[in-house]
Write an enzyme that holds these catalytic residues in place. Structure first.
Site, PDB file in Angstrom:
ATOM      1  N   SER A 136      19.678 128.322  83.914  1.00  0.00           N
ATOM      2  CA  SER A 136      19.591 129.682  84.436  1.00  0.00           C
ATOM      3  C   SER A 136      18.289 129.789  85.206  1.00  0.00           C
ATOM      4  O   SER A 136      17.277 129.195  84.827  1.00  0.00           O
ATOM      5  CB  SER A 136      19.663 130.720  83.315  1.00  0.00           C
ATOM      6  OG  SER A 136      18.595 130.581  82.412  1.00  0.00           O
ATOM      7  N   ASN A 137      18.326 130.491  86.302  1.00  0.00           N
ATOM      8  CA  ASN A 137      17.160 130.725  87.151  1.00  0.00           C
ATOM      9  C   ASN A 137      16.683 129.477  87.891  1.00  0.00           C
ATOM     10  O   ASN A 137      15.537 129.422  88.328  1.00  0.00           O
ATOM     11  CB  ASN A 137      16.002 131.326  86.337  1.00  0.00           C
ATOM     12  CG  ASN A 137      16.410 132.585  85.614  1.00  0.00           C
ATOM     13  OD1 ASN A 137      16.853 133.540  86.239  1.00  0.00           O
ATOM     14  ND2 ASN A 137      16.306 132.580  84.304  1.00  0.00           N
ATOM     15  N   TYR A 143      13.229 134.642  71.569  1.00  0.00           N
ATOM     16  CA  TYR A 143      13.499 136.046  71.292  1.00  0.00           C
ATOM     17  C   TYR A 143      12.891 136.472  69.961  1.00  0.00           C
ATOM     18  O   TYR A 143      12.984 135.760  68.959  1.00  0.00           O
ATOM     19  CB  TYR A 143      15.001 136.333  71.278  1.00  0.00           C
ATOM     20  CG  TYR A 143      15.695 136.228  72.622  1.00  0.00           C
ATOM     21  CD1 TYR A 143      14.992 136.125  73.814  1.00  0.00           C
ATOM     22  CD2 TYR A 143      17.072 136.240  72.698  1.00  0.00           C
ATOM     23  CE1 TYR A 143      15.643 136.039  75.039  1.00  0.00           C
ATOM     24  CE2 TYR A 143      17.734 136.152  73.914  1.00  0.00           C
ATOM     25  CZ  TYR A 143      17.010 136.052  75.077  1.00  0.00           C
ATOM     26  OH  TYR A 143      17.671 135.965  76.285  1.00  0.00           O
TER      27      TYR A 143
END
Length: 168
Positions: free
Chosen positions: A151-152, A48
Site C-alpha cells: 500500500s502506498n 495500531y
C-alpha cells in the site's frame, strides 16, 4: 490460492487505545456486526494502538468463537513508531528478519495461525527488495501468509516487488 476478501474491509486502526479504546466485548460485538453485514475482512497494522490493537482484537476474536474460516485477517508491516519497541526514531523496517519476527508476533497477538494478506505499509528508500521477497517466500512456504501486497507504493516500486516475488 488467492484470498477472497469481502467487498469492504473493516479497518481496526481506531478500535484500540489511541481512539475508541473498545473493550473485548465491544470488539466482539463489532466483529459480529461486521460479519452480519458481509464485512468479513479485518484490516490491521502492527503499529495500531501503539502495538496493542492486534492483541486486543485477538482476545476478542478468541472470546467470540467466530470460525476463522469465515473471516480474513490483513495486517500491515513497515512503519516503526518512536517510544515503542525501543525505537529511538520513527522509521521503516523491511529487513527479512524483522518482517518474519513481526509477522509471527502478529499471529500470536491475533490468535491465529496465518494471515490472509500481509501488506507492506509504505515504501522505504532504504528497503532491499530481495529481503522482502525472501521473507514473503519463507512465510508463504510455512503457511503463515496466504497472500501479500503493498500500500502506498509507486507503480515502479510495485513492479519491482512483483518481479522479485514472481507475482504475475
Amino acid at each position: 490460492m488467492k484470498t477472497k476478501l469481502s467487498p469492504i474491509a473493516a479497518g481496526t486502526m481506531n478500535w484500540g487505545i489511541r481512539d475508541k479504546n473498545l473493550s473485548s466485548s465491544e470488539m466482539e460485538h463489532l466483529m459480529n456486526s461486521c460479519i452480519e453485514n458481509q464485512i468479513t475482512s479485518f484490516n490491521h497494522a502492527d503499529i495500531y494502538g501503539n502495538y496493542t490493537t492486534e492483541s486486543e482484537f485477538g482476545k476478542a476474536f478468541a472470546q467470540s468463537k467466530i470460525d476463522r474460516n469465515k473471516i480474513q485477517l490483513i495486517s500491515r508491516r513497515g512503519i516503526q513508531h518512536v517510544n515503542c519497541r525501543n525505537n529511538a526514531i520513527k522509521h521503516y523496517e523491511y529487513s527479512k528478519d524483522y518482517i518474519i519476527w513481526s509477522l509471527e508476533n502478529s499471529l500470536k497477538n491475533l490468535q491465529t495461525d496465518y494471515l490472509d494478506v500481509l501488506l507492506f505499509h509504505r515504501p522505504s528508500p532504504l528497503m532491499v527488495v530481495d529481503e522482502i521477497a525472501d521473507a514473503v517466500a519463507k512465510l508463504k512456504k510455512e503457511g503463515k501468509i496466504t497472500d501479500f501486497g503493498v500500500s502506498n507504493f509507486t507503480t515502479s516500486q510495485t513492479e519491482l516487488i512483483c518481479q522479485k516475488t514472481e507475482v504475475k
